[in-house]
Design a protein around this motif. Structure first.
Motif, PDB file in Angstrom:
ATOM      1  N   LEU A  40     -27.679 -14.831 -19.870  1.00 55.49           N
ATOM      2  CA  LEU A  40     -27.254 -15.603 -21.030  1.00 55.49           C
ATOM      3  C   LEU A  40     -28.236 -16.740 -21.313  1.00 55.49           C
ATOM      4  O   LEU A  40     -28.691 -16.926 -22.447  1.00 55.49           O
ATOM      5  CB  LEU A  40     -25.862 -16.182 -20.784  1.00 55.49           C
ATOM      6  CG  LEU A  40     -25.369 -17.271 -21.751  1.00 55.49           C
ATOM      7  CD1 LEU A  40     -25.228 -16.713 -23.162  1.00 55.49           C
ATOM      8  CD2 LEU A  40     -24.049 -17.862 -21.280  1.00 55.49           C
ATOM      9  N   LEU A  41     -28.595 -17.496 -20.273  1.00 51.58           N
ATOM     10  CA  LEU A  41     -29.522 -18.616 -20.436  1.00 51.58           C
ATOM     11  C   LEU A  41     -30.919 -18.133 -20.812  1.00 51.58           C
ATOM     12  O   LEU A  41     -31.617 -18.755 -21.617  1.00 51.58           O
ATOM     13  CB  LEU A  41     -29.574 -19.449 -19.154  1.00 51.58           C
ATOM     14  CG  LEU A  41     -28.276 -20.188 -18.810  1.00 51.58           C
ATOM     15  CD1 LEU A  41     -28.393 -20.847 -17.442  1.00 51.58           C
ATOM     16  CD2 LEU A  41     -27.941 -21.222 -19.872  1.00 51.58           C
ATOM     17  N   MET A  42     -31.333 -16.996 -20.234  1.00 52.32           N
ATOM     18  CA  MET A  42     -32.627 -16.421 -20.605  1.00 52.32           C
ATOM     19  C   MET A  42     -32.668 -16.083 -22.086  1.00 52.32           C
ATOM     20  O   MET A  42     -33.644 -16.367 -22.778  1.00 52.32           O
ATOM     21  CB  MET A  42     -32.920 -15.175 -19.769  1.00 52.32           C
ATOM     22  CG  MET A  42     -33.463 -15.455 -18.384  1.00 52.32           C
ATOM     23  SD  MET A  42     -33.984 -13.939 -17.567  1.00 52.32           S
ATOM     24  CE  MET A  42     -35.271 -13.359 -18.672  1.00 52.32           C
ATOM     25  N   ILE A  61     -40.477  -8.682 -14.972  1.00 51.26           N
ATOM     26  CA  ILE A  61     -40.443  -9.654 -16.075  1.00 51.26           C
ATOM     27  C   ILE A  61     -41.236 -10.902 -15.722  1.00 51.26           C
ATOM     28  O   ILE A  61     -41.971 -11.452 -16.558  1.00 51.26           O
ATOM     29  CB  ILE A  61     -38.999 -10.028 -16.430  1.00 51.26           C
ATOM     30  CG1 ILE A  61     -38.269  -8.817 -17.013  1.00 51.26           C
ATOM     31  CG2 ILE A  61     -38.979 -11.169 -17.451  1.00 51.26           C
ATOM     32  CD1 ILE A  61     -36.847  -9.110 -17.454  1.00 51.26           C
ATOM     33  N   ILE A  62     -41.103 -11.369 -14.487  1.00 47.15           N
ATOM     34  CA  ILE A  62     -41.866 -12.552 -14.060  1.00 47.15           C
ATOM     35  C   ILE A  62     -43.363 -12.292 -14.190  1.00 47.15           C
ATOM     36  O   ILE A  62     -44.113 -13.136 -14.706  1.00 47.15           O
ATOM     37  CB  ILE A  62     -41.510 -12.942 -12.610  1.00 47.15           C
ATOM     38  CG1 ILE A  62     -40.080 -13.492 -12.551  1.00 47.15           C
ATOM     39  CG2 ILE A  62     -42.494 -13.987 -12.075  1.00 47.15           C
ATOM     40  CD1 ILE A  62     -39.594 -13.802 -11.151  1.00 47.15           C
ATOM     41  N   GLY A 108     -41.025 -21.510 -23.349  1.00 48.97           N
ATOM     42  CA  GLY A 108     -39.975 -20.508 -23.169  1.00 48.97           C
ATOM     43  C   GLY A 108     -40.229 -19.614 -21.970  1.00 48.97           C
ATOM     44  O   GLY A 108     -39.312 -19.314 -21.188  1.00 48.97           O
ATOM     45  N   GLN A 109     -41.465 -19.177 -21.793  1.00 53.14           N
ATOM     46  CA  GLN A 109     -41.795 -18.300 -20.665  1.00 53.14           C
ATOM     47  C   GLN A 109     -41.626 -19.021 -19.324  1.00 53.14           C
ATOM     48  O   GLN A 109     -41.160 -18.433 -18.345  1.00 53.14           O
ATOM     49  CB  GLN A 109     -43.235 -17.793 -20.800  1.00 53.14           C
ATOM     50  CG  GLN A 109     -43.476 -16.863 -21.972  1.00 53.14           C
ATOM     51  CD  GLN A 109     -42.670 -15.584 -21.864  1.00 53.14           C
ATOM     52  OE1 GLN A 109     -42.552 -14.992 -20.803  1.00 53.14           O
ATOM     53  NE2 GLN A 109     -42.078 -15.169 -22.971  1.00 53.14           N
ATOM     54  N   ILE A 110     -41.991 -20.288 -19.270  1.00 50.46           N
ATOM     55  CA  ILE A 110     -41.847 -21.058 -18.026  1.00 50.46           C
ATOM     56  C   ILE A 110     -40.366 -21.181 -17.654  1.00 50.46           C
ATOM     57  O   ILE A 110     -39.981 -21.020 -16.485  1.00 50.46           O
ATOM     58  CB  ILE A 110     -42.486 -22.453 -18.179  1.00 50.46           C
ATOM     59  CG1 ILE A 110     -44.013 -22.325 -18.281  1.00 50.46           C
ATOM     60  CG2 ILE A 110     -42.112 -23.354 -17.001  1.00 50.46           C
ATOM     61  CD1 ILE A 110     -44.726 -23.628 -18.599  1.00 50.46           C
ATOM     62  N   ILE A 111     -39.516 -21.449 -18.647  1.00 52.50           N
ATOM     63  CA  ILE A 111     -38.080 -21.555 -18.386  1.00 52.50           C
ATOM     64  C   ILE A 111     -37.521 -20.216 -17.907  1.00 52.50           C
ATOM     65  O   ILE A 111     -36.708 -20.153 -16.969  1.00 52.50           O
ATOM     66  CB  ILE A 111     -37.346 -22.033 -19.649  1.00 52.50           C
ATOM     67  CG1 ILE A 111     -37.759 -23.472 -19.978  1.00 52.50           C
ATOM     68  CG2 ILE A 111     -35.831 -21.948 -19.453  1.00 52.50           C
ATOM     69  CD1 ILE A 111     -37.199 -23.989 -21.285  1.00 52.50           C
ATOM     70  N   MET A 112     -37.961 -19.118 -18.510  1.00 54.69           N
ATOM     71  CA  MET A 112     -37.499 -17.794 -18.099  1.00 54.69           C
ATOM     72  C   MET A 112     -37.864 -17.495 -16.649  1.00 54.69           C
ATOM     73  O   MET A 112     -37.047 -16.988 -15.882  1.00 54.69           O
ATOM     74  CB  MET A 112     -38.090 -16.722 -19.025  1.00 54.69           C
ATOM     75  CG  MET A 112     -37.457 -16.660 -20.399  1.00 54.69           C
ATOM     76  SD  MET A 112     -38.269 -15.439 -21.465  1.00 54.69           S
ATOM     77  CE  MET A 112     -38.065 -13.940 -20.505  1.00 54.69           C
ATOM     78  N   THR A 160     -38.368 -19.613 -14.272  1.00 55.88           N
ATOM     79  CA  THR A 160     -37.539 -20.457 -13.409  1.00 55.88           C
ATOM     80  C   THR A 160     -36.147 -19.870 -13.227  1.00 55.88           C
ATOM     81  O   THR A 160     -35.613 -19.815 -12.113  1.00 55.88           O
ATOM     82  CB  THR A 160     -37.440 -21.878 -14.004  1.00 55.88           C
ATOM     83  OG1 THR A 160     -38.751 -22.418 -14.176  1.00 55.88           O
ATOM     84  CG2 THR A 160     -36.643 -22.787 -13.091  1.00 55.88           C
ATOM     85  N   LEU A 161     -35.535 -19.405 -14.315  1.00 54.78           N
ATOM     86  CA  LEU A 161     -34.200 -18.815 -14.234  1.00 54.78           C
ATOM     87  C   LEU A 161     -34.192 -17.545 -13.386  1.00 54.78           C
ATOM     88  O   LEU A 161     -33.281 -17.322 -12.583  1.00 54.78           O
ATOM     89  CB  LEU A 161     -33.686 -18.503 -15.642  1.00 54.78           C
ATOM     90  CG  LEU A 161     -33.300 -19.706 -16.514  1.00 54.78           C
ATOM     91  CD1 LEU A 161     -33.081 -19.265 -17.955  1.00 54.78           C
ATOM     92  CD2 LEU A 161     -32.038 -20.362 -15.960  1.00 54.78           C
TER      93      LEU A 161
END
Length: 451
Positions: free
Chosen positions: A235-237, A296-297, A417-421, A423-424
């Motif tokens: 959801l957060l991603m 994905i990472i 956005g990619q950095i946050i993804m 991390t999640l």
């Protein structure tokens, strides 16, 4: 054919459903901001509010659509009927959004609010079943990855058709009148989308049934959310991915027109998204080696490197370096593009495993809530940043602050956005639990059938 595999006709029909969705969706993502500011004559700040308000309303409606799906019982299944019921209304609403009635400034703004909000609700009604049907197509995790790869390949075809073809079509159909050009182009795309949605309805099949197929009350469906950490991460991603994707997507035309001063690059840059297909094709093979999360990472890291190269090219006004960076970032994005939907399908299984409740409509709608809020926030933030930078519609000489705002939206926002993804995803553990989870769910379903 292996019993866990879908026929290619069905795989392709499912993928073409996303082509249909993107023929309309991408018109709003990539060109609606420009259409509203430079064709319809609305203020960028006002458009930002339109995007935010419409998406918040859409996001509020989304869970109710999910519950409707879970409560739907027809001979066609839970999700398929919506492709039949909403194909025509969705296509007509898309055309109405690109009309340019002369209602005066206030009237135009009201028309934008109504048409954009209604389209968002229609989009939820037909696109949520497109995603929610995945857990019902097959219970095999690897097959879901393959199906999503096919889906995303056809999604990219839709994206590129719109992103690369729109402005040439607008010019050809409009003959210098962009309002007419956008309208006729939207009529064309909507007509094709209508046919593809009906094709998807006719050629897909819902195979995987819940242990208890009775209509699912919302209070029961919520049980599938309790303790479902993998779903929360997805959801957060979705939220942060779509915030930054929306900001970047609607800025592409501004960046090439005003920052690089080469509007002829728009179809070229947007056509490069076709190269994502290459990385999508290899994604299932990578997943078998390192899993969905790590794939994905890896793709996100490659994408960040590409954007940094593109920033260097943009600062130097070097077209070759800019294009090279965008190419690399696109290949990185393509690796994980189809996997998010497959991972969301896995969280439906996880919710059923932990709670005994299979609420695919509600879980997908709640995750789609993140998508819609992300799109709303992204659309609004993009407009606000342009407005704060002092962007002036149709001006050939934008200020330095306006150009900086355009550059931030187009290249720095997706990096964030990619950095946050990444991390999640470091907190996502479902890949390890999945073999045990699927074995136990299969045993429960077999036991239920035996009874």
């Amino acid at each position: 054919m292996n019993e866990n595999q879908m026929p290619w006709r069905e795989r392709i029909s499912y993928g073409l459903g996303d082509t249909a969705s993107n023929l309309i969706f991408q018109m709003t993502t990539l060109y609606l901001m420009y259409f509203y500011t430079d064709v319809f004559g609305l203020n960028p700040g006002a458009v930002a509010v339109v995007f935010l308000v419409a998406r918040v309303i859409d996001a509020i409606v989304e869970p109710f659509i999910g519950v409707m799906i879970d409560r739907t019982q027809t001979k066609w299944g839970k999700c398929r009927p919506y492709f039949l019921w909403l194909a025509v209304p969705f296509s007509l609403t898309a055309v109405l959004m690109f009309l340019t009635p002369d209602f005066g400034d206030t009237g135009k703004l009201v028309y934008a609010y109504i048409s954009y909000t209604v389209l968002g609700i229609m989009y939820s009604g037909i696109n949520l079943p497109l995603s929610a049907i995945l857990p019902s197509l097959t219970s095999n995790s690897n097959e879901r990855t393959v199906i999503n790869t096919v889906r995303m390949i056809f999604a990219v075809i839709g994206v590129v058709t719109v992103s690369a073809g729109t402005m040439p079509l607008v010019k050809a159909f409009g003959g210098g009148d962009q309002a007419k050009g956008f309208l006729v182009t939207m009529i064309l795309f909507s007509s094709i989308a209508l046919l593809l949605f009906l094709n998807m309805f006719a050629n897909t099949k819902e195979r995987v049934k819940a242990i208890d197929e009775k209509p699912l009350p919302m209070r029961e469906g919520v049980k599938a959310l309790k303790g479902n950490v993998p779903w929360l991460i997805m959801l957060l991603m979705s939220l942060f991915l779509w915030i930054t994707t929306s900001i970047q997507g609607q800025t592409s035309i501004y960046y090439m027109t005003y920052y690089m001063k080469k509007p002829e690059l728009i179809p070229i840059v947007n056509s490069m998204q076709l190269l994502m297909i290459f990385s999508m094709v290899i994604a299932p093979f990578v997943v078998k080696k390192i899993g969905k999360r790590n794939t994905i990472i890896m793709g996100s890291v490659v994408s960040i490197i590409g954007y940094l190269i593109a920033i260097t090219g943009g600062n130097a006004l070097s077209v070759p370096v800019l294009l090279a960076g965008l190419l690399i970032s696109g290949l990185g994005m393509g690796v994980g593009a189809g996997l998010i939907f497959a991972m969301m399908a896995d969280t439906v299984d996880y919710g059923e495993w932990k709670s005994g409740v299979r609420a695919q409509g509600l879980l997908y709608s709640a995750a789609s809530f993140g998508v819609k809020v992300g799109m709303g926030l992204g659309g609004a933030l993009g407009g606000v940043i342009l407005s704060m930078g002092g962007y002036v519609a149709n001006s050939t000489a934008q200020s330095e602050s306006a150009l900086a705002a355009i550059s931030f939206n187009y290249l720095w926002a997706p990096i964030i956005g990619q950095i946050i993804m990444i991390t999640l995803l470091l907190f996502y553990r479902l890949d390890k639990d999945q073999p045990v989870m699927m074995r136990e769910l299969e045993e429960r379903r077999n036991s239920s059938i035996a009874m």
